[in-house]
Design an enzyme around this catalytic site. Sequence first.
Site, PDB file in Angstrom:
ATOM      1  CB  ALA A 240      -0.883   0.006   1.235  1.00  0.00           C
ATOM      2  CE  LYS A 241      -1.811   7.131  -2.752  1.00  0.00           C
ATOM      3  NZ  LYS A 241      -1.904   6.387  -3.945  1.00  0.00           N
TER       4      LYS A 241
END
Length: 306
Positions: A240-241
């Site tokens: 994820a980011k």
Amino acid sequence: MTGRFAPSPTGELHLGNLRTAVVAWLSARADQRSFLVRMEDLDIVQAKPEHAAAQLRDLAAIGIDWDGDVVLQSERFHLYQEALERLGADGSVYECYCSRRDIRLQIEAASSAPHGPPGSYPGTCRDLTDAEREERRAAGRPPALRLRTMGETYEFVDRLVGRSAGPVDDVVLRRNDGVPAYNLAVVVDDGLQSVTDVVRGDDLLASTPRHLMLQRRLGIDTPSYLHIPLVNGSDGERLAKSHGATTLRELRDAGTTAADVVTWIARSLDLATATETPSLDQLVGRFDPAALPRRAVEAPDFIRRR
Ligand code: GLU
């Protein structure tokens, strides 16, 4: 024989998506098959043309090419509607007024888990009387459309995972905002585009029985499936980011080139030694689906922001 990559243009592709795309492309090109790209932009709120453009640019940047025009699901609603009508011709399609929250509460309240994959629909609206349906209509929430099933089990042999089986539930065919559901659109399009080889992330493994069921009911040939493990962050969670620079653009800003990314992907797939820096074209001759690693892989150190 045709392979494909079918991203949802709701943001930029991250390393995990790019790695899946590479496997899909290699799988097709290793057998001299055509390779299609389809934008699964059904969600008109989240899917954006600029994301689609960025995704295509990034695929090209790592050396992936495709045949013909990129198909946009947003331009094909009529085809999904046609399939919906075919599925409903025998009365199997019904209106469902439940919200996600209703479904969660119903599952929690039930003494036994409903048939089907986790989170399966418990069948609340399956057998509403005309009066009950009228009452729900009057309450104003537009219905989703679901397909009546028997919770039956479908089995298939995944090219990487091996034998896999799972039950189906009363799958949504059209969402309550009128948008065709992913599960229907993916089956219709793989059928119409004559896709024979599906390569995708293993987060979709549990949905595949639904796709087999829809293919059976629509008279569509079932393609072969290869579900590839996702890329995780160092904490074991899906990439994820928050894990750092995960898109090609962010990586480039941090000094990592597209060629570095290809090298990492090749090594993570056991297709290159620790000292090689191969191009995708060089990997085509080495590709063997049976030899792909079956484990989830950890993202490379270069994603950590310095
Ligand atoms: N559009 C889906 C996604 O981005 C993939 C669908 C598929 O490959 O079947 O997760």
